[in-house]
Scaffold this motif. Sequence first.
Motif, mmCIF file in Angstrom:
data_model
loop_
_atom_site.group_PDB
_atom_site.id
_atom_site.type_symbol
_atom_site.label_atom_id
_atom_site.label_comp_id
_atom_site.label_asym_id
_atom_site.label_seq_id
_atom_site.Cartn_x
_atom_site.Cartn_y
_atom_site.Cartn_z
ATOM 1 N N ASN A 121 1.106 -1.146 -0.128
ATOM 2 C CA ASN A 121 0.134 -0.086 -0.060
ATOM 3 C C ASN A 121 0.968 1.274 -0.004
ATOM 4 O O ASN A 121 1.638 1.360 0.861
ATOM 5 N N PRO A 122 0.676 2.163 -0.942
ATOM 6 C CA PRO A 122 1.710 3.128 -1.065
ATOM 7 C C PRO A 122 1.837 4.159 0.032
ATOM 8 O O PRO A 122 2.915 4.442 0.639
ATOM 9 N N VAL A 123 0.612 4.486 0.789
ATOM 10 C CA VAL A 123 0.688 5.436 1.843
ATOM 11 C C VAL A 123 1.411 4.715 3.112
ATOM 12 O O VAL A 123 2.429 5.198 3.787
ATOM 13 N N ASN A 124 1.078 3.432 3.250
ATOM 14 C CA ASN A 124 1.747 2.719 4.283
ATOM 15 C C ASN A 124 3.239 2.373 3.891
ATOM 16 O O ASN A 124 4.228 2.416 4.847
ATOM 17 N N MET A 125 3.859 2.430 2.850
ATOM 18 C CA MET A 125 5.144 2.141 2.508
ATOM 19 C C MET A 125 5.855 3.479 2.595
ATOM 20 O O MET A 125 6.858 3.596 3.086
ATOM 21 N N VAL A 126 5.386 4.626 2.278
ATOM 22 C CA VAL A 126 5.910 5.856 2.670
ATOM 23 C C VAL A 126 5.961 6.086 4.322
ATOM 24 O O VAL A 126 7.105 6.471 4.560
ATOM 25 N N LYS A 127 4.903 5.676 4.991
ATOM 26 C CA LYS A 127 5.040 5.699 6.399
ATOM 27 C C LYS A 127 6.409 4.855 7.151
ATOM 28 O O LYS A 127 6.915 5.201 8.063
ATOM 29 N N ALA A 128 6.201 3.749 6.388
ATOM 30 C CA ALA A 128 7.326 2.778 6.896
ATOM 31 C C ALA A 128 8.868 3.114 6.577
ATOM 32 O O ALA A 128 9.492 3.308 7.297
ATOM 33 N N THR A 129 8.921 3.935 5.202
ATOM 34 C CA THR A 129 10.106 4.299 5.016
ATOM 35 C C THR A 129 10.638 5.625 6.012
ATOM 36 O O THR A 129 11.845 5.665 6.317
ATOM 37 N N MET A 130 9.566 6.400 6.253
ATOM 38 C CA MET A 130 9.877 7.478 7.060
ATOM 39 C C MET A 130 10.085 6.906 8.497
ATOM 40 O O MET A 130 11.176 7.658 8.913
ATOM 41 N N ASN A 131 9.565 6.010 8.922
ATOM 42 C CA ASN A 131 9.906 5.425 10.061
ATOM 43 C C ASN A 131 11.249 4.811 10.164
ATOM 44 O O ASN A 131 12.050 4.938 11.163
ATOM 45 N N ALA A 132 11.837 4.362 9.108
ATOM 46 C CA ALA A 132 12.966 3.592 8.860
ATOM 47 C C ALA A 132 14.210 4.773 8.875
ATOM 48 O O ALA A 132 15.134 4.896 9.639
ATOM 49 N N LEU A 133 13.790 5.718 8.223
ATOM 50 C CA LEU A 133 14.874 7.095 8.054
ATOM 51 C C LEU A 133 14.858 7.678 9.577
ATOM 52 O O LEU A 133 15.911 8.347 9.921
ATOM 53 N N ALA A 134 13.742 7.635 10.219
ATOM 54 C CA ALA A 134 13.707 8.569 11.588
ATOM 55 C C ALA A 134 14.615 7.376 12.655
ATOM 56 O O ALA A 134 15.092 8.075 13.659
ATOM 57 N N LYS A 135 14.726 6.404 12.329
ATOM 58 C CA LYS A 135 15.615 5.377 13.211
ATOM 59 C C LYS A 135 16.990 5.661 12.950
ATOM 60 O O LYS A 135 18.004 5.081 13.906
ATOM 61 N N LEU A 136 17.465 6.240 11.876
ATOM 62 C CA LEU A 136 18.885 6.399 11.730
ATOM 63 C C LEU A 136 19.753 7.197 12.715
ATOM 64 O O LEU A 136 19.410 8.227 13.113
ATOM 65 N N ARG A 137 20.799 6.729 13.152
ATOM 66 C CA ARG A 137 21.792 7.473 14.171
ATOM 67 C C ARG A 137 23.367 7.508 13.511
ATOM 68 O O ARG A 137 23.699 6.554 13.031
ATOM 69 N N THR A 138 23.787 8.597 13.624
ATOM 70 C CA THR A 138 25.330 8.696 13.116
ATOM 71 C C THR A 138 26.181 8.241 14.301
ATOM 72 O O THR A 138 25.620 8.050 15.268
ATOM 73 N N ARG A 139 27.485 7.994 14.163
ATOM 74 C CA ARG A 139 28.356 7.461 15.014
ATOM 75 C C ARG A 139 28.626 8.543 16.323
ATOM 76 O O ARG A 139 28.793 7.897 17.251
ATOM 77 N N ASP A 140 28.397 9.728 15.838
ATOM 78 C CA ASP A 140 28.458 10.680 16.871
ATOM 79 C C ASP A 140 27.383 10.764 17.889
ATOM 80 O O ASP A 140 27.468 10.716 19.075
ATOM 81 N N ASP A 141 26.191 10.723 17.315
ATOM 82 C CA ASP A 141 25.115 10.275 18.015
ATOM 83 C C ASP A 141 24.943 9.123 19.119
ATOM 84 O O ASP A 141 24.723 9.256 20.300
ATOM 85 N N ILE A 142 25.484 7.989 18.610
ATOM 86 C CA ILE A 142 25.645 6.785 19.564
ATOM 87 C C ILE A 142 26.773 7.064 20.577
ATOM 88 O O ILE A 142 26.530 6.728 21.798
ATOM 89 N N ALA A 143 27.728 7.593 20.137
ATOM 90 C CA ALA A 143 28.705 8.004 21.408
ATOM 91 C C ALA A 143 28.351 8.814 22.255
ATOM 92 O O ALA A 143 28.346 8.629 23.469
ATOM 93 N N ARG A 144 27.748 9.814 21.680
ATOM 94 C CA ARG A 144 26.996 10.947 23.046
ATOM 95 C C ARG A 144 26.153 10.263 23.762
ATOM 96 O O ARG A 144 26.163 10.279 25.006
ATOM 97 N N LEU A 145 25.110 9.192 23.409
ATOM 98 C CA LEU A 145 24.253 8.505 24.139
ATOM 99 C C LEU A 145 25.138 7.756 24.995
ATOM 100 O O LEU A 145 24.622 7.304 26.217
#
Length: 150
Positions: A121-145
């Motif tokens: 479903n296109p709407v759910n695919m967009v929302k799932a992709t946005m969810n995946a992109l929101a979970k991304l963290r950089t090395r600096d973010d992880i190190a800070r946490l």
Amino acid sequence: MQIRRCACVVKGGRRFSFAALVVTGDSKGNVGFGYGKGGEVPVAVEKATKVANRRQKPVHLQTSAQGTTIPHRVEGRFGASKVLLIPASPGTGVIAGAVVKAVVESAGVSDILTKSRGSNNPVNMVKATMNALAKLRTRDDIARLRGVEV
């Protein structure tokens, strides 16, 4: 952008309405999506674009001289849709379906591998992709946490 036409039968005949799904981004790490409905295509697209511009969110990308990809492998889910995003080496391009491709290209990703599972479903695919992109963290973010220096 994806447009869908719906027909509703009323006393005078069929009445058509249009629904538009729009993804906007600045190709520099900000991306958003919007869904709008209207009696005519331009009205639906305008509504969806307004919502998409309001909902833009930043995405953590791994930028280097060779290319732009995501920092690590991530899976996003929404409803029955699942999207797996995998970092790719420079020169690979965007290997994705139409819906996922629109989202990641709008975010500014130029090298990525993807796999979608479950509902398409296109709407759910967009929302799932946005969810995946929101979970991304950089090395600096992880190190800070973790309270560690890199």
